[in-house]
Design an enzyme around this catalytic site. Structure first.
Site, PDB file in Angstrom:
ATOM      1  CD  GLU A 239      32.814  99.943  14.276  1.00 34.99           C
ATOM      2  OE1 GLU A 239      32.505  98.911  13.669  1.00 34.99           O
ATOM      3  OE2 GLU A 239      33.685  99.973  15.165  1.00 34.99           O
TER       4      GLU A 239
ATOM      5  CD  GLU B 253      32.319 100.532  19.317  1.00 30.22           C
ATOM      6  OE1 GLU B 253      32.936  99.508  18.957  1.00 30.22           O
ATOM      7  OE2 GLU B 253      31.230 100.885  18.834  1.00 30.22           O
TER       8      GLU B 253
END
Ligand code: AHR
Length: 514
Positions: free
Chosen positions: A199, A323
């Site tokens: 991220e 994810e």
């Protein structure tokens, strides 16, 4: 899979009827030509994610050798045994946002000498580093899984990442390889995937994609492993419907430095991060919005694969959903930063519909990691000290394990819609494949919690007239297993004729066609 829906009829009805329709039956046709073959569904689509977050690692997996909880060298026996039963193919570790602050040297050497840090992302608790690199590889070894290690680009250095790779993979007489040997591991480990950052648009550094693409190239240049031992290198992509990162990364990172781009997508019933919705005790409107929002991943994958088709026509890059899963409000009375949530029949349906979508994109979506394996978000397993329960999501992973490395078979699904307001999803989603055992398998999910579906399978290219396998369903939308009632929800044997497979409302079925 091509879902052909009676959309027109559904919309016409919607304007006249209340949100919840009275009980009716969805008549569904699934056409399968078993002589047709699609891509192999990589077993890694069934991967897991284990972060240093709440009780995801500590207590959930690792209790230490001195614990009264039965363990093997510190790993809970009950949890390891349960995870082995669903054949976990790959585990991503150590995060997540935790990876963006993880310095691997903190987690090696004698445990009583490892530094205690603060887990700044997740509850501000003490991180003892008792579980580090050696413990992770021992875990995947116990599970029979492959390793996906996520490196720290956010707050680590190129040298730190390069040295971690050398520590883990070198077979030379180097100081780092010898340090590994001194710490108890002679042979280099095999790493299946290595993530260069997590991220990086957010907790991993708040970067622009152009900047990250340059950094990625720099870090990847110095990640060296012995010949033939280099893991697949994963670039940190973006989330949801956004395609910009996929575009910029696939244009600016060379093919010999990147094997795949990761993408994240969490299903939040309300769509509002401030008030997501409860994991139990919800109304049908929230059941519906959870299905509808989860189903959006199909479109999000499609638009990103469209970009990859343009920038990577030879299909060298994978598109990894590393994810995904449901994310609800924290359970009352628990530390909000631990992301512990209950897991109900609704989560089971989300898992099944997601698998049916991943199978459809099996050519590029060759790895996914549900968030997370134990005690965090849409978990397989919940623990409370010595107690353990298997969640409805766990059972869906068990039912679908026949799809690991199976060869997908394109199918056509004619189904009505499950609708609310102006939104709708297919009432039934499905996928079919020929397993590695040569058998034909069909998975069906009835997303409608009120209405049953009757499925007629039109099968060509194979001789079968019956279906036998397992069914998961319950009376309540939020049916679940608890520490007091751990067996409330589990799959049961299921048989049907192929021309009339009755799917109860809110159910998942996986059958062999015989
Ligand atoms: O899975 C929980 C968190 O969600 C991860 O640490 C992070 O990568 C994502 O935002």
């Amino acid at each position: 899979m091509k879902a052909i829906c009676t959309k027109f009829l559904g919309l016409a009805l919607l304007t006249a009827l209340p949100a919840t329709l009275p009980a009716a039956t969805h008549e569904v046709t699934v056409s399968i030509d078993a002589a047709q073959t699609g891509p192999v569904i990589d077993k890694d689509v069934y991967g897991q994610f284990a972060e240093h977050l709440g009780h995801g690692i500590y207590e959930g997996i690792w209790v230490g050798e001195d614990s009264a909880i039965p363990n093997t060298r510190g790993f809970r026996n009950d949890v390891v045994e349960a995870l082995r039963a669903i054949r976990v193919p790959v585990v991503r570790w150590p995060g997540g946002c935790f990876a963006d602050e993880y310095h691997w040297r903190d987690g090696i050497g004698p445990r009583d000498q490892r530094p205690v840090k603060v887990n700044t992302h997740w509850g501000g608790v003490e991180e003892t580093n008792a579980f580090g690199t050696h413990e992770f590889f021992e875990l995947v070894d116990l599970l029979g899984a492959d390793a996906y290690v996520n490196g720290n680009i956010g707050s680590g250095t190129v040298r730190e990442m390069a040295e971690w790779m050398e520590y883990m993979t070198s077979d030379k007489n180097s100081t780092l390889a010898n340090e590994r040997r001194k710490n108890g591991r002679d042979e280099p480990w095999e790493i299946a995937y290595f993530g260069i950052g997590n991220e990086t648009w957010g907790c991993g550094g708040n970067m622009r994609p152009e900047y990250y693409a340059d950094l990625y190239n720099q870090y990847a240049t110095f990640l060296k492993a012995p010949p033939g031992k280099r893991p697949k290198l994963v670039a940190s992509g973006i989330h949801g419907e956004i395609t910009e990162w996929t575009d910029i990364l696939s244009r600016n990172v060379s093919h010999d430095r990147m094997d795949g781009i990761s993408h994240h997508y969490y299903t939040i019933p309300s769509g509002n991060w401030e008030k997501k919705g409860a994991s139990t005790g919800f109304e049908e409107s929230e059941w519906f919005s959870t299905m509808e929002r989860a189903y959006r991943i199909d479109e999000y994958i499609r638009v990103n694969l469209e970009v990859l088709r343009k920038n990577d026509p030879d299909e060298e890059f994978g598109f990894y959903i590393d994810e995904w899963g449901t994310w609800y409000d924290p359970e009352p009375g628990r530390e909000p930063g631990f992301l512990y949530q209950q897991n109900t029949l609704r989560d089971a349906l989300i898992a099944a519909l997601s698998f049916n979508i991943f199978h459809e994109h099996a050519r590029r979506v060759t790895m996914t990691n549900i968030a997370q394996m134990v005690n965090v978000l849409q978990a397989m397993i919940l623990t409370d000290k010595e107690k353990m329960v298997l969640t409805p999501t766990y059972h869906v992973y068990g039912m679908y394990k026949v799809f690991q490395d199976a060869t997908s078979i394109p199918l056509e699904v004619r189904t009505g819609r499950y609708s609310m307001g102006e939104l709708s999803v297919p009432a039934v989603t499905a996928s079919a494949a020929r397993g590695t055992d040569g058998k034909l398998y069909l998975a069906l999910a009835n997303l409608d919690p009120q209405n049953e579906a009757v499925v007629t399978v039109r099968l060509e290219g194979a001789d079968a007239d019956a279906a036998a396998g397992q069914l998961l369903t319950a009376a309540a939308m939020d049916a679940r297993n608890t520490f007091d009632e751990p067996e409330a929800l589990h799959p049961v044997a299921f048989e049907a004729d192929l021309d009339e497979i009755e799917l109860p409302p809110k159910s998942v079925v996986v059958v062999e066609l015989q």
